[in-house]
Motif scaffolding. Structure first.
Motif, PDB file in Angstrom:
ATOM      1  N   PHE A   1      15.723   4.811   3.594  1.00 20.76           N
ATOM      2  CA  PHE A   1      17.012   4.331   4.081  1.00 20.76           C
ATOM      3  C   PHE A   1      16.918   3.937   5.556  1.00 20.76           C
ATOM      4  CE2 PHE A   1      18.948   4.900   0.234  1.00 20.76           C
ATOM      5  CZ  PHE A   1      20.342   4.957   0.263  1.00 20.76           C
ATOM      6  N   PRO A   2      17.611   2.877   5.960  1.00 17.94           N
ATOM      7  CA  PRO A   2      17.506   2.390   7.346  1.00 17.94           C
ATOM      8  C   PRO A   2      18.074   3.355   8.375  1.00 17.94           C
ATOM      9  CG  PRO A   2      19.198   1.176   6.118  1.00 17.94           C
ATOM     10  CD  PRO A   2      18.461   2.014   5.121  1.00 17.94           C
ATOM     11  N   THR A   3      18.784   4.388   7.935  1.00 25.20           N
ATOM     12  CA  THR A   3      19.285   5.402   8.872  1.00 25.20           C
ATOM     13  C   THR A   3      18.168   6.294   9.397  1.00 25.20           C
ATOM     14  OG1 THR A   3      19.854   6.716   6.916  1.00 25.20           O
ATOM     15  CG2 THR A   3      21.625   5.473   7.958  1.00 25.20           C
ATOM     16  N   LEU A   4      16.997   6.254   8.762  1.00 26.06           N
ATOM     17  CA  LEU A   4      15.848   7.029   9.226  1.00 26.06           C
ATOM     18  C   LEU A   4      14.820   6.095   9.856  1.00 26.06           C
ATOM     19  CD1 LEU A   4      15.418   9.529   6.256  1.00 26.06           C
ATOM     20  CD2 LEU A   4      16.407   9.989   8.497  1.00 26.06           C
ATOM     21  N   GLN A   5      14.128   6.616  10.857  1.00 29.37           N
ATOM     22  CA  GLN A   5      13.165   5.823  11.617  1.00 29.37           C
ATOM     23  C   GLN A   5      11.761   6.006  11.039  1.00 29.37           C
ATOM     24  OE1 GLN A   5      13.329   6.363  15.879  1.00 29.37           O
ATOM     25  NE2 GLN A   5      11.100   6.080  16.098  1.00 29.37           N
ATOM     26  N   ILE A   6      11.050   4.908  10.893  1.00 32.74           N
ATOM     27  CA  ILE A   6       9.622   4.977  10.587  1.00 32.74           C
ATOM     28  C   ILE A   6       8.879   5.049  11.916  1.00 32.74           C
ATOM     29  CG2 ILE A   6       7.631   3.810   9.557  1.00 32.74           C
ATOM     30  CD1 ILE A   6       9.555   2.486   7.584  1.00 32.74           C
TER      31      ILE A   6
ATOM     32  N   LYS B   1      -7.063  -5.738   5.255  1.00 30.35           N
ATOM     33  CA  LYS B   1      -8.020  -6.269   4.281  1.00 30.35           C
ATOM     34  C   LYS B   1      -7.448  -6.081   2.874  1.00 30.35           C
ATOM     35  CE  LYS B   1     -12.153  -5.285   7.054  1.00 30.35           C
ATOM     36  NZ  LYS B   1     -13.463  -4.575   7.088  1.00 30.35           N
ATOM     37  N   THR B   2      -7.892  -6.905   1.960  1.00 28.45           N
ATOM     38  CA  THR B   2      -7.434  -6.825   0.577  1.00 28.45           C
ATOM     39  C   THR B   2      -7.868  -5.507  -0.055  1.00 28.45           C
ATOM     40  OG1 THR B   2      -7.505  -9.225   0.307  1.00 28.45           O
ATOM     41  CG2 THR B   2      -7.567  -7.901  -1.707  1.00 28.45           C
ATOM     42  N   LEU B   3      -6.915  -4.810  -0.652  1.00 24.88           N
ATOM     43  CA  LEU B   3      -7.230  -3.611  -1.415  1.00 24.88           C
ATOM     44  C   LEU B   3      -7.665  -4.039  -2.812  1.00 24.88           C
ATOM     45  CD1 LEU B   3      -4.231  -1.291  -0.426  1.00 24.88           C
ATOM     46  CD2 LEU B   3      -6.359  -1.767   0.822  1.00 24.88           C
ATOM     47  N   ARG B   4      -8.733  -3.435  -3.317  1.00 20.44           N
ATOM     48  CA  ARG B   4      -9.349  -3.891  -4.562  1.00 20.44           C
ATOM     49  C   ARG B   4      -8.825  -3.124  -5.772  1.00 20.44           C
ATOM     50  NH1 ARG B   4     -10.730  -8.829  -3.307  1.00 20.44           N
ATOM     51  NH2 ARG B   4     -12.116  -8.920  -1.456  1.00 20.44           N
ATOM     52  N   ALA B   5      -8.670  -3.847  -6.864  1.00 21.64           N
ATOM     53  CA  ALA B   5      -8.221  -3.254  -8.122  1.00 21.64           C
ATOM     54  C   ALA B   5      -9.170  -2.135  -8.544  1.00 21.64           C
ATOM     55  CB  ALA B   5      -8.142  -4.317  -9.211  1.00 21.64           C
ATOM     56  N   ALA B   6      -8.591  -1.078  -9.113  1.00 25.06           N
ATOM     57  CA  ALA B   6      -9.321   0.098  -9.623  1.00 25.06           C
ATOM     58  C   ALA B   6      -9.797   1.020  -8.514  1.00 25.06           C
ATOM     59  CB  ALA B   6     -10.494  -0.304 -10.519  1.00 25.06           C
ATOM     60  N   HIS B   7      -9.530   0.700  -7.257  1.00 22.61           N
ATOM     61  CA  HIS B   7      -9.902   1.567  -6.143  1.00 22.61           C
ATOM     62  C   HIS B   7      -8.680   2.385  -5.704  1.00 22.61           C
ATOM     63  CE1 HIS B   7     -13.958  -0.161  -4.864  1.00 22.61           C
ATOM     64  NE2 HIS B   7     -13.590  -0.893  -5.914  1.00 22.61           N
ATOM     65  N   THR B   8      -8.961   3.585  -5.194  1.00 23.83           N
ATOM     66  CA  THR B   8      -7.901   4.506  -4.769  1.00 23.83           C
ATOM     67  C   THR B   8      -7.793   4.494  -3.248  1.00 23.83           C
ATOM     68  OG1 THR B   8      -8.194   5.925  -6.704  1.00 23.83           O
ATOM     69  CG2 THR B   8      -7.166   6.916  -4.783  1.00 23.83           C
ATOM     70  N   TYR B   9      -6.548   4.513  -2.751  1.00 21.56           N
ATOM     71  CA  TYR B   9      -6.286   4.468  -1.318  1.00 21.56           C
ATOM     72  C   TYR B   9      -5.222   5.504  -0.973  1.00 21.56           C
ATOM     73  CZ  TYR B   9      -8.667  -0.016  -1.805  1.00 21.56           C
ATOM     74  OH  TYR B   9      -9.583  -1.002  -2.080  1.00 21.56           O
ATOM     75  N   SER B  10      -5.162   5.858   0.302  1.00 27.61           N
ATOM     76  CA  SER B  10      -4.178   6.827   0.767  1.00 27.61           C
ATOM     77  C   SER B  10      -3.617   6.378   2.101  1.00 27.61           C
ATOM     78  CB  SER B  10      -4.810   8.213   0.905  1.00 27.61           C
ATOM     79  OG  SER B  10      -3.859   9.164   1.344  1.00 27.61           O
ATOM     80  N   ILE B  11      -2.289   6.435   2.235  1.00 27.45           N
ATOM     81  CA  ILE B  11      -1.647   6.147   3.508  1.00 27.45           C
ATOM     82  C   ILE B  11      -0.714   7.310   3.847  1.00 27.45           C
ATOM     83  CG2 ILE B  11      -1.752   3.644   3.133  1.00 27.45           C
ATOM     84  CD1 ILE B  11       1.271   3.731   2.590  1.00 27.45           C
ATOM     85  N   LYS B  12      -0.334   7.391   5.114  1.00 27.34           N
ATOM     86  CA  LYS B  12       0.620   8.426   5.537  1.00 27.34           C
ATOM     87  C   LYS B  12       1.734   7.739   6.327  1.00 27.34           C
ATOM     88  CE  LYS B  12      -0.744  12.572   6.631  1.00 27.34           C
ATOM     89  NZ  LYS B  12      -1.279  13.788   7.343  1.00 27.34           N
ATOM     90  N   VAL B  13       2.979   8.018   5.901  1.00 28.12           N
ATOM     91  CA  VAL B  13       4.154   7.478   6.571  1.00 28.12           C
ATOM     92  C   VAL B  13       4.794   8.593   7.378  1.00 28.12           C
ATOM     93  CG1 VAL B  13       6.377   6.328   6.283  1.00 28.12           C
ATOM     94  CG2 VAL B  13       4.524   5.861   4.661  1.00 28.12           C
ATOM     95  N   HIS B  14       4.859   8.423   8.705  1.00 26.81           N
ATOM     96  CA  HIS B  14       5.522   9.376   9.582  1.00 26.81           C
ATOM     97  C   HIS B  14       6.936   8.872   9.846  1.00 26.81           C
ATOM     98  CE1 HIS B  14       1.762  11.534  10.693  1.00 26.81           C
ATOM     99  NE2 HIS B  14       1.215  10.351  10.451  1.00 26.81           N
ATOM    100  N   TYR B  15       7.906   9.777   9.777  1.00 28.68           N
ATOM    101  CA  TYR B  15       9.296   9.336   9.929  1.00 28.68           C
ATOM    102  C   TYR B  15      10.139  10.453  10.523  1.00 28.68           C
ATOM    103  CZ  TYR B  15      10.721  12.078   5.808  1.00 28.68           C
ATOM    104  OH  TYR B  15      11.005  13.100   4.930  1.00 28.68           O
ATOM    105  N   SER B  16      11.370  10.101  10.925  1.00 29.38           N
ATOM    106  CA  SER B  16      12.248  11.091  11.554  1.00 29.38           C
ATOM    107  C   SER B  16      13.683  10.558  11.562  1.00 29.38           C
ATOM    108  CB  SER B  16      11.791  11.401  12.975  1.00 29.38           C
ATOM    109  OG  SER B  16      11.797  10.218  13.765  1.00 29.38           O
ATOM    110  N   GLY B  17      14.628  11.460  11.882  1.00 24.85           N
ATOM    111  CA  GLY B  17      16.014  11.042  12.011  1.00 24.85           C
ATOM    112  C   GLY B  17      16.976  12.018  11.358  1.00 24.85           C
ATOM    113  N   SER B  18      18.212  11.575  11.223  1.00 22.74           N
ATOM    114  CA  SER B  18      19.270  12.375  10.616  1.00 22.74           C
ATOM    115  C   SER B  18      19.686  11.722   9.305  1.00 22.74           C
ATOM    116  CB  SER B  18      20.476  12.470  11.561  1.00 22.74           C
ATOM    117  OG  SER B  18      21.500  13.248  10.976  1.00 22.74           O
TER     118      SER B  18
END
Length: 556
Positions: free
Chosen positions: A98-103, A128-145
């Motif tokens: 939701f846009p009420t929270l900050q990324i 870079k292009t992520l390839r089919a059948a490969h596994t990836y991991s990202i982390k989203v940091h966020y905060s707010g009310s």
């Protein structure tokens, strides 16, 4: 993503653009001459509801939600680690917050990623292009009310009667992205489950989904509570419950039963929650064992009515039978049991273990779980009371718009999904007209689709195959049209005969039913064409088993 979900994908795209959108309102039911207003989907509706290319190109594997909650400032901050497998080559994925929270940032390892926000949606771009059948991991940091919204507030900062913070979530209607970043749709669940870590001020407890893994004093006035979910989980089922809870437990065979309530409600909870083993016994009988045994079953006191959070069922029924201190169905049966325990726990089988792949097909959650209430009544009090209970639902049906809404638009189905849905399932039971066969059929139906995300077409196909009947027109009439079928009867008493046919929206609608005398029913098989049968009964004597089917009857 289940195989059933994938093979319905093209159909879903089509319906999301060509189906009309019917708006849900809290106004009284519209009359037959005044249909509900039609609402066109907004840009936000289509972004949130459609399974677009940046959702379809990846398959969720795992979440780790790590959150700190400040009750005094009403703030949250933390991160969600998202692990996924690419299904096609691509350099962008779609997530929601939701846009009420900050990324604050999005990272892959130590590398920052660019992202683009569009209201409650954000798109993460990869260098870079992520390839089919490969596994990836990202982390989203966020905060707010987080904003308080929806029927139960979605994410609320409250206090109990003693003044302690009492913070809870309930986001089925609004969406989990009100308080945490995720792939906020129903089709794709994290196959490997998730971890939930919630840091709260010392002296408070967090109760979330899954198995309790331990707590850690962080040395700064906060304690982190760690939970592990061992199964796929729908995003709106993910919950935190922060409060001055006390805990007690029980067992149902080898299933752990854990209960968390406020101290002043401990005695009432011990009395009321004694119904849980009996509920389990009934649902085990019809469908098989509890589907989330590794995580155990929890009931958690909350300041709202209740919600079916997976392995962490929210309870707020004041420790009384019925529903919020009233006779839910008005026929004297619902005061015999606690509605919230029976209904919300039933969702563990339908809604959580079996999940609709799109919100449009939410009757798979609510219609089936309302029918589970009926089965609970039958198991404990007998078939006659089940018939009385299910027929009491008829007065709750509005029949003002179809149960299945436009797909891919995030449109909320009408309340009829509960009551008309259960009456439709009860009608199917009596079409089968063999209870031994019926109970085997619904048991096997559940077992076949357990841990999958399905559509109504999957349900139709299964019942067609297993019964050897073409039930698709019946499904369509009850779920995709407003009106229920009407049996038309024309009597010619001088000839000792009656003509009969179905009046329905579906041209090929055909449904057997029982007519004549209750003591000696005769089964007829009407279609939408007139047919004639001999009868010695007069118009007044000739009866139709309307307690067994959800239909109208027009005697002429």
């Amino acid at each position: 993503m289940s195989s059933h979900a994938r093979r319905s994908l093209n159909i879903l795209f089509l319906f999301s653009f060509i189906s009309p959108v019917l708006a849900q309102t809290e106004k009284p039911a519209a009359s037959a001459t005044t249909p509900p207003a039609v609402k066109e989907p907004t840009h936000a509706d289509l972004l949130r509801g459609s399974y677009g290319p940046y959702r379809a190109n990846n398959d969720l594997l795992f979440y780790h939600l790590d959150l700190r909650v400040d009750p005094e400032k009403k703030l949250i901050n933390g991160s969600n680690e998202i692990r996924f497998k690419m299904l096609t080559d691509g350099a962008r994925i779609q997530l929601e917050l939701f846009p009420t929270l900050q990324i604050d940032s999005v990272e892959m390892g130590k590398d920052p990623l660019k992202y683009e926000r569009d209201g409650g949606t954000f798109f993460v771009d990869f260098p870079k292009t992520l390839r089919a059948a490969h596994t990836y991991s990202i982390k989203v940091h966020y905060s707010g009310s987080p904003m308080e919204t929806g029927r139960f507030g979605c994410f609320t900062f409250k206090q109990d009667t003693a003044g302690h913070p009492w913070i809870n979530t309930a986001c089925e209607e609004t969406g989990a992205s009100v308080w945490w970043p995720n792939k906020d749709q129903w089709r794709d669940e994290p196959q490997e489950g998730m971890e939930i870590s919630v840091a709260v001020p010392n002296g408070l407890m967090d109760v979330s989904n899954g198995r309790f893994m331990g707590k850690k004093d962080l040395g700064d006035g906060y304690t982190r509570w760690d939970w592990k979910v061992h199964y796929p989980i729908n995003n709106y089922d993910v919950a935190l419950n922060i409060g001055n809870y006390v805990h007690f437990d029980d067992k149902f065979g080898d299933l752990a039963l854990d209960y968390y309530v406020l101290p002043e409600d401990l005695d009432g909870a011990k009395r009321q929650f004694a119904q849980v083993p009996g509920m389990m016994k009934a649902y085990y009988h019809y469908f098989g064992e509890y589907p989330f045994k590794k995580d155990g079953y929890k009931l958690i006191e909350v300041p709202y009515a209740g919600m079916e959070h997976q392995s962490a069922v929210a309870y707020g029924n004041h420790f009384h039978n019925g529903y919020l201190d009233r006779d839910w169905t008005g026929v004297g049966i619902s005061p015999r049991f606690d509605f919230i325990i029976i209904h919300e726990s039933g969702h563990e089988w339908f809604g959580n273990a079996i999940t609709a792949a799109d919100k449009s097909d939410m009757w798979i959650h609510e219609g089936w779980t309302t029918y589970l209430e009926c089965l609970y009544v039958e198991y404990n009090y007998g078939h006659e009371d089940e018939v009385k209970y299910v027929n009491a639902l008829k007065k709750k049906v509005k029949n003002d718009r179809p149960i299945i809404t436009a797909r891919g638009t995030n449109a909320e189905p009408p309340q009829d999904q509960y009551f008309k849905g259960a009456l439709f399932i009860n009608t199917l039971r009596n079409i089968v007209n063999d209870d031994t066969r019926w109970f085997a059929l619904i048991h096997d139906f559940y077992q076949h689709f357990k841990y999958q995300n399905i559509m109504t077409e999957d349900v139709e196909q299964y019942f067609n195959q297993q019964t050897g009947m073409n039930l698709t027109p019946v499904f369509d009439q009850y779920l995709r049209h407003t009106a229920i079928p009407t049996l038309e009867l024309k009597f010619d008493e001088s000839a000792g005969s009656v003509e009969y046919r179905w009046r329905a929206d579906e041209k090929d609608f055909a449904m057997p039913l029982r007519v004549g005398l209750k003591e000696n029913w005769e089964t007829i098989r009407p279609t939408t064409e007139w047919e004639t049968m001999k009868t010695e009964l007069t118009k007044d004597q000739f009866d139709v088993a309307t307690d067994l089917y959800y239909i109208n009857v027009d005697k002429q």
